[in-house]
Design an enzyme around this catalytic site. Structure first.
Site, short mmCIF file in Angstrom:
data_model
loop_
_atom_site.label_atom_id
_atom_site.label_comp_id
_atom_site.label_asym_id
_atom_site.label_seq_id
_atom_site.Cartn_x
_atom_site.Cartn_y
_atom_site.Cartn_z
N ARG A 20 2.69 12.57 14.10
CA ARG A 20 2.10 12.01 15.33
C ARG A 20 2.98 10.94 15.94
NH1 ARG A 20 -1.30 15.33 12.36
NH2 ARG A 20 -2.40 16.45 14.00
N SER A 21 4.09 10.61 15.27
CA SER A 21 4.93 9.52 15.77
C SER A 21 5.44 9.76 17.20
CB SER A 21 6.11 9.27 14.82
OG SER A 21 5.63 8.79 13.59
N THR A 66 10.72 10.11 7.10
CA THR A 66 9.53 10.50 6.34
C THR A 66 9.93 11.41 5.19
OG1 THR A 66 7.27 11.32 6.56
CG2 THR A 66 8.94 12.42 7.91
N LYS A 70 12.61 9.17 2.19
CA LYS A 70 12.44 7.70 2.27
C LYS A 70 13.20 6.93 1.19
CE LYS A 70 7.68 7.91 3.72
NZ LYS A 70 6.39 7.22 3.65
N ASP A 105 5.00 0.20 6.42
CA ASP A 105 3.64 0.43 5.90
C ASP A 105 2.99 -0.89 5.50
OD1 ASP A 105 3.68 3.15 6.28
OD2 ASP A 105 4.31 3.61 4.24
N GLY A 132 0.79 5.06 -6.30
CA GLY A 132 1.96 5.76 -5.77
C GLY A 132 2.72 4.86 -4.80
N GLY A 133 3.48 5.51 -3.91
CA GLY A 133 4.29 4.76 -2.95
C GLY A 133 3.44 3.94 -1.99
N THR A 156 -3.65 7.80 -13.81
CA THR A 156 -2.61 7.68 -14.84
C THR A 156 -2.30 6.20 -15.00
OG1 THR A 156 -1.71 9.72 -13.89
CG2 THR A 156 -0.34 8.58 -15.51
N LEU A 219 -6.56 4.60 3.33
CA LEU A 219 -5.30 4.99 3.98
C LEU A 219 -5.33 6.43 4.48
CD1 LEU A 219 -4.47 2.29 2.90
CD2 LEU A 219 -2.39 3.29 1.96
P1 ATR Z 1 1.78 8.24 -2.06
O1 ATR Z 1 3.27 8.03 -2.03
O2 ATR Z 1 1.20 8.75 -0.78
O3 ATR Z 1 1.04 7.05 -2.58
P2 ATR Z 1 1.76 9.64 -4.62
O4 ATR Z 1 2.89 8.82 -5.10
O5 ATR Z 1 1.77 11.12 -4.85
O6 ATR Z 1 1.54 9.49 -3.04
O7 ATR Z 1 0.40 9.02 -5.21
C1 ATR Z 1 -0.83 9.67 -5.10
C2 ATR Z 1 -1.92 8.80 -5.74
O8 ATR Z 1 -3.16 9.53 -5.66
C3 ATR Z 1 -1.66 8.51 -7.20
O9 ATR Z 1 -2.19 7.24 -7.51
C4 ATR Z 1 -2.48 9.62 -7.90
O10 ATR Z 1 -2.86 9.33 -9.22
P3 ATR Z 1 -1.85 9.68 -10.45
O11 ATR Z 1 -0.80 8.59 -10.45
O12 ATR Z 1 -2.73 9.63 -11.66
O13 ATR Z 1 -1.30 11.05 -10.16
C5 ATR Z 1 -3.69 9.66 -6.99
N1 ATR Z 1 -4.46 10.89 -7.15
C6 ATR Z 1 -4.15 12.11 -6.66
N2 ATR Z 1 -5.10 13.02 -7.01
C7 ATR Z 1 -6.03 12.34 -7.76
C8 ATR Z 1 -7.26 12.70 -8.41
N3 ATR Z 1 -7.71 13.97 -8.37
N4 ATR Z 1 -7.95 11.73 -9.06
C9 ATR Z 1 -7.50 10.45 -9.10
N5 ATR Z 1 -6.34 10.06 -8.50
C10 ATR Z 1 -5.62 10.98 -7.84
#
Ligand code: ATR
Length: 279
Positions: A20-21, A66, A70, A105, A132-133, A156, A219
């Site tokens: 959408r940028s 993107t 990145k 961000d 995550g990121g 995790t 987010l």
């Molecule tokens: P981004 O860069 O957008 O943050 P990412 O690095 O893939 O994306 O991170 C996704 C996040 O969503 C992680 O915290 C992930 O948890 P894990 O580190 O355990 O993988 C979380 N996530 C994705 N699916 C999930 C689910 N079904 N239940 C709980 N957390 C989930």
């Protein structure tokens, strides 16, 4: 006679078609009366380094970056503290001949909170879901604004621990099943996971245990109103949504490239909302 092209920035991704940028930056160029451009450049990983190391030769004064580029954008430019802390750069510009980068961000998240829930930073405790990121940008912003304790829950737990190691003692990694018990002290709750996104499972937590003055940020912006935000609204809590963050994160790039600080207006929001919801 030389024909000069208007200044242009671009979005570099692979694939990049669904961003959408362009809609956002074209709106600002149009409403501010600036002659400029914003192109989409679909660049595969093997072509990325050449492309950004010669960005100006390719005709651009700067760029957004993107997935999946990145992290490499960070390595191939001069990043600021935000980009380094997040481990990824999403905005590039030239300072003279130097290619600089940042991660917008952080301010997208914070400025959206300021706009949606003024005074939110009076909180001491925040609860952030996901490691995550996107979570890194949120942690950096919360700590920069003086939140003293950030409880970081992730499926995790090792990833939450790694972020706590990076960001210091204010970040407390917790197990996913501890969320319920932490809600009563969370004045800011942030979902950075993909849960609640279109096609993903819902984020199933009972917001009944949040304090009445808590602020809830998500987010995710597809759908615009996630179940989490709908539940927060139903409880009368203040909310900051993912679309607001998306719009606010675009401000700085435009300002760096075109020299004017644009505004996130209701008209811009409506324009992008219409695009997101069209079938
Ligand atoms: P981004 O860069 O957008 O943050 P990412 O690095 O893939 O994306 O991170 C996704 C996040 O969503 C992680 O915290 C992930 O948890 P894990 O580190 O355990 O993988 C979380 N996530 C994705 N699916 C999930 C689910 N079904 N239940 C709980 N957390 C989930």
């Amino acid at each position: 006679m030389t024909i000069s092209r208007p200044r242009a920035a671009c979005l570099i991704g692979w694939p990049a078609a669904h961003s959408r940028s362009p809609l956002i930056h074209h709106y600002w160029l149009r409403t501010l009366g600036i002659e400029g451009g914003y192109n989409i450049e679909a660049i595969p990983p093997e072509g990325f380094a050449e492309f950004i190391l010669h960005l100006s030769a390719h005709g651009f004064i700067g760029a957004n970056v993107t997935r999946p580029h990145k992290e490499r954008a960070l390595a191939l430019s001069e990043p600021d503290a935000r980009a380094r802390a997040v481990g990824a750069a999403n905005t590039l510009w030239y300072d003279g001949a130097k290619l600089c980068s940042t991660n917008t961000d952080v301010e997208g998240f914070i400025n959206n909170l300021d706009a949606s829930a003024p005074g939110w930073d009076g909180a001491s405790d925040a609860l952030v879901l996901g490691a995550g990121g996107a979570s890194r940008a949120v942690l950096f912003g919360l700590l920069e604004r003086g939140i003293t304790r950030v409880h970081l829950a992730n499926r995790t737990v090792e990833r939450a621990q790694a972020l706590a190691d990076q960001f210091g003692a204010a970040v407390h990694p917790v197990a996913w099943d501890a969320i319920g018990d932490l809600l009563p002290r969370a004045r800011v709750l942030v979902n950075t996971t993909s849960l609640g996104m279109h096609g993903q499972p819902q984020l199933a937590i009972d917001l009944g245990r949040l304090p009445a003055d808590a602020v809830v940020a998500d987010l995710v912006y597809v759908p615009l109103k996630t179940h989490l935000l709908a539940a927060a609204e139903a409880r009368g809590l203040r909310c900051a949504d993912g679309l607001g963050m998306l719009l606010h994160q675009a401000v700085r790039g435009f300002e760096l490239w075109f020299g004017r600080r644009p505004e996130v207006t209701p008209e811009l929001r409506a324009l992008v909302e219409a695009d997101l919801t069209k079938v």
